[in-house]
Write a protein that holds these residues in place. Structure first.
Motif, PDB file in Angstrom:
ATOM      1  N   ALA A   1      -1.466   4.920  -5.573  1.00 53.09           N
ATOM      2  CA  ALA A   1      -0.161   4.250  -5.595  1.00 53.09           C
ATOM      3  C   ALA A   1       0.763   4.996  -6.541  1.00 53.09           C
ATOM      4  CB  ALA A   1      -0.306   2.795  -6.028  1.00 53.09           C
ATOM      5  N   ARG A   2       2.031   5.075  -6.168  1.00 55.53           N
ATOM      6  CA  ARG A   2       3.046   5.710  -7.003  1.00 55.53           C
ATOM      7  C   ARG A   2       3.817   4.655  -7.785  1.00 55.53           C
ATOM      8  NH1 ARG A   2       4.206  10.982  -6.102  1.00 55.53           N
ATOM      9  NH2 ARG A   2       6.236  10.657  -7.109  1.00 55.53           N
ATOM     10  N   ARG A   3       4.381   5.064  -8.896  1.00 54.98           N
ATOM     11  CA  ARG A   3       5.177   4.171  -9.710  1.00 54.98           C
ATOM     12  C   ARG A   3       6.440   3.768  -8.951  1.00 54.98           C
ATOM     13  NH1 ARG A   3       4.902   3.927 -15.228  1.00 54.98           N
ATOM     14  NH2 ARG A   3       3.811   5.956 -15.211  1.00 54.98           N
ATOM     15  N   SER A   4       6.794   2.486  -9.011  1.00 54.49           N
ATOM     16  CA  SER A   4       7.976   2.008  -8.297  1.00 54.49           C
ATOM     17  C   SER A   4       9.243   2.585  -8.917  1.00 54.49           C
ATOM     18  CB  SER A   4       8.024   0.476  -8.326  1.00 54.49           C
ATOM     19  OG  SER A   4       8.148   0.006  -9.656  1.00 54.49           O
TER      20      SER A   4
ATOM     21  N   ARG B   1      11.094  -2.308 -12.796  1.00 51.89           N
ATOM     22  CA  ARG B   1       9.769  -2.810 -13.169  1.00 51.89           C
ATOM     23  C   ARG B   1       8.794  -1.691 -13.509  1.00 51.89           C
ATOM     24  NH1 ARG B   1       7.669  -6.125  -8.376  1.00 51.89           N
ATOM     25  NH2 ARG B   1       8.370  -4.204  -7.335  1.00 51.89           N
ATOM     26  N   GLN B   2       8.892  -0.554 -12.816  1.00 52.15           N
ATOM     27  CA  GLN B   2       8.021   0.592 -13.067  1.00 52.15           C
ATOM     28  C   GLN B   2       6.536   0.209 -12.932  1.00 52.15           C
ATOM     29  OE1 GLN B   2       9.259   4.088 -14.171  1.00 52.15           O
ATOM     30  NE2 GLN B   2      10.728   3.012 -12.875  1.00 52.15           N
ATOM     31  N   VAL B   3       6.186  -0.405 -11.809  1.00 55.40           N
ATOM     32  CA  VAL B   3       4.823  -0.868 -11.599  1.00 55.40           C
ATOM     33  C   VAL B   3       4.159  -0.077 -10.480  1.00 55.40           C
ATOM     34  CG1 VAL B   3       5.331  -3.202 -12.410  1.00 55.40           C
ATOM     35  CG2 VAL B   3       5.545  -2.658  -9.968  1.00 55.40           C
ATOM     36  N   PHE B   4       2.833  -0.118 -10.492  1.00 58.23           N
ATOM     37  CA  PHE B   4       2.032   0.442  -9.402  1.00 58.23           C
ATOM     38  C   PHE B   4       1.537  -0.723  -8.547  1.00 58.23           C
ATOM     39  CE2 PHE B   4       1.834   3.433 -12.883  1.00 58.23           C
ATOM     40  CZ  PHE B   4       1.965   4.667 -12.273  1.00 58.23           C
TER      41      PHE B   4
ATOM     42  N   ASN C   1     -18.387 -17.570  -3.575  1.00 58.23           N
ATOM     43  CA  ASN C   1     -17.586 -16.662  -2.750  1.00 58.23           C
ATOM     44  C   ASN C   1     -16.275 -16.346  -3.459  1.00 58.23           C
ATOM     45  OD1 ASN C   1     -15.158 -16.778  -0.425  1.00 58.23           O
ATOM     46  ND2 ASN C   1     -16.806 -15.343  -0.004  1.00 58.23           N
ATOM     47  N   VAL C   2     -15.958 -15.061  -3.546  1.00 55.60           N
ATOM     48  CA  VAL C   2     -14.765 -14.611  -4.258  1.00 55.60           C
ATOM     49  C   VAL C   2     -13.956 -13.718  -3.326  1.00 55.60           C
ATOM     50  CG1 VAL C   2     -13.849 -13.466  -6.302  1.00 55.60           C
ATOM     51  CG2 VAL C   2     -16.050 -14.637  -6.418  1.00 55.60           C
ATOM     52  N   THR C   3     -12.726 -14.122  -3.069  1.00 56.84           N
ATOM     53  CA  THR C   3     -11.768 -13.279  -2.374  1.00 56.84           C
ATOM     54  C   THR C   3     -10.537 -13.133  -3.260  1.00 56.84           C
ATOM     55  OG1 THR C   3     -10.813 -15.181  -1.211  1.00 56.84           O
ATOM     56  CG2 THR C   3     -12.585 -14.002  -0.099  1.00 56.84           C
ATOM     57  N   GLY C   4      -9.610 -12.331  -2.817  1.00 54.87           N
ATOM     58  CA  GLY C   4      -8.391 -12.116  -3.600  1.00 54.87           C
ATOM     59  C   GLY C   4      -7.927 -10.687  -3.475  1.00 54.87           C
ATOM     60  N   GLN C   5      -7.207 -10.227  -4.497  1.00 53.25           N
ATOM     61  CA  GLN C   5      -6.727  -8.855  -4.466  1.00 53.25           C
ATOM     62  C   GLN C   5      -6.365  -8.382  -5.867  1.00 53.25           C
ATOM     63  OE1 GLN C   5      -3.337  -8.723  -1.869  1.00 53.25           O
ATOM     64  NE2 GLN C   5      -2.108 -10.119  -3.092  1.00 53.25           N
ATOM     65  N   ILE C   6      -6.498  -7.077  -6.043  1.00 50.24           N
ATOM     66  CA  ILE C   6      -6.012  -6.401  -7.245  1.00 50.24           C
ATOM     67  C   ILE C   6      -4.588  -5.972  -6.924  1.00 50.24           C
ATOM     68  CG2 ILE C   6      -6.380  -4.496  -8.846  1.00 50.24           C
ATOM     69  CD1 ILE C   6      -9.341  -4.607  -8.085  1.00 50.24           C
ATOM     70  N   GLU C   7      -3.622  -6.598  -7.552  1.00 54.32           N
ATOM     71  CA  GLU C   7      -2.248  -6.506  -7.096  1.00 54.32           C
ATOM     72  C   GLU C   7      -1.488  -5.322  -7.697  1.00 54.32           C
ATOM     73  OE1 GLU C   7      -0.562 -10.278  -7.986  1.00 54.32           O
ATOM     74  OE2 GLU C   7      -1.621 -11.309  -6.363  1.00 54.32           O
ATOM     75  N   THR C   8      -1.121  -5.404  -8.948  1.00 56.70           N
ATOM     76  CA  THR C   8      -0.236  -4.409  -9.552  1.00 56.70           C
ATOM     77  C   THR C   8      -0.772  -3.974 -10.905  1.00 56.70           C
ATOM     78  OG1 THR C   8       1.103  -6.139 -10.618  1.00 56.70           O
ATOM     79  CG2 THR C   8       1.788  -5.406  -8.418  1.00 56.70           C
ATOM     80  N   GLY C   9      -0.175  -2.905 -11.431  1.00 57.19           N
ATOM     81  CA  GLY C   9      -0.529  -2.413 -12.756  1.00 57.19           C
ATOM     82  C   GLY C   9       0.663  -1.766 -13.429  1.00 57.19           C
TER      83      GLY C   9
END
Length: 214
Positions: free
Chosen positions: A54-57, A61-64, A12-20
């Motif tokens: 998602a927009r760039r912050s 940091r300039q992250v998505f 079982n795998v849970t979690g999240q794709i957080e930032t880029g």
């Protein structure tokens, strides 16, 4: 009453794709899917899914930021073909054409617990300068027909790619019945190593002045 042994083990795998982090582009989104061997079967959850944009912050940091959830359960009898997650990031170029912004893939961690992975993304390169110029003008950049190709080693040596950015993924892995099949995945619950207790030093009596040691 005898208890029958399990016929499969579960992952079982849970979690999240957080930032880029990516150079150029905005309003990015991604598709993710799982690739695994023939002995693996999805019994719960989504094998493929698309995220929100998602927009760039605006900070330094300039992250998505997506924080997009992952939740899937596999069953199998053979660890060969261990599942991998494939992520394809899309966005718009200078001419507002939707183009691929990056591919990446990694194996699901093979030990239970919480794991964070920072994955480097890449894009295919044109075979020549003329093709590169034409793809830039027409907005049709090179793409893989099947994104799951990047999970295979065959034919990768003839593929030209360049780094494009990175993406952070968090996995929460749970396993069931692996030990009953004879597989040691580093699960917790083992008896910890206990060092022998250290004995205190013997008490020393310091004789007073005028007293002998006898």
């Amino acid at each position: 009453m005898s208890i029958s042994s399990p016929s499969v083990f579960l992952l079982n795998v849970t979690g999240q794709i957080e930032t880029g982090r990516f150079m150029g582009g905005d309003n990015l989104y991604f598709n993710y899917s799982f690739a695994s061997g023939q002995d693996w079967e999805v019994i719960l959850g989504l094998e493929e899914c698309a995220s929100q944009s998602a927009r760039r912050s605006d900070d330094e940091r300039q992250v998505f930021v997506w924080n997009f959830p992952i939740d899937i359960t596999f069953k199998s009898t053979n660890p060969f073909g261990w599942p991998q997650i494939v992520i394809c990031i899309y966005g718009k170029d200078f001419f507002e054409n939707e183009v691929i912004m990056g591919y990446t893939a990694c194996h699901i961690p093979i030990t239970p617990g919480i794991h964070t992975r920072r994955l480097t993304t890449f894009v295919p390169e044109s075979a020549s300068t003329v093709q590169k110029l034409m793809s830039w003008l027409t907005g049709r950049r090179p793409e893989f027909v099947d994104p799951k190709l990047i999970t295979q080693g065959r034919g990768r040596e003839v593929t030209r790619v360049r780094s494009q950015g990175e993406i952070t993924v968090t996995f929460n892995v749970m396993m069931k019945d692996f030990a009953k099949f004879g597989y040691d995945c580093g699960a917790t619950g083992r008896t910890p190593y206990l060092a022998a207790p250290v004995k205190p030093p013997p008490s020393i009596t310091v004789p007073r002045e005028g007293q002998s040691d006898a």
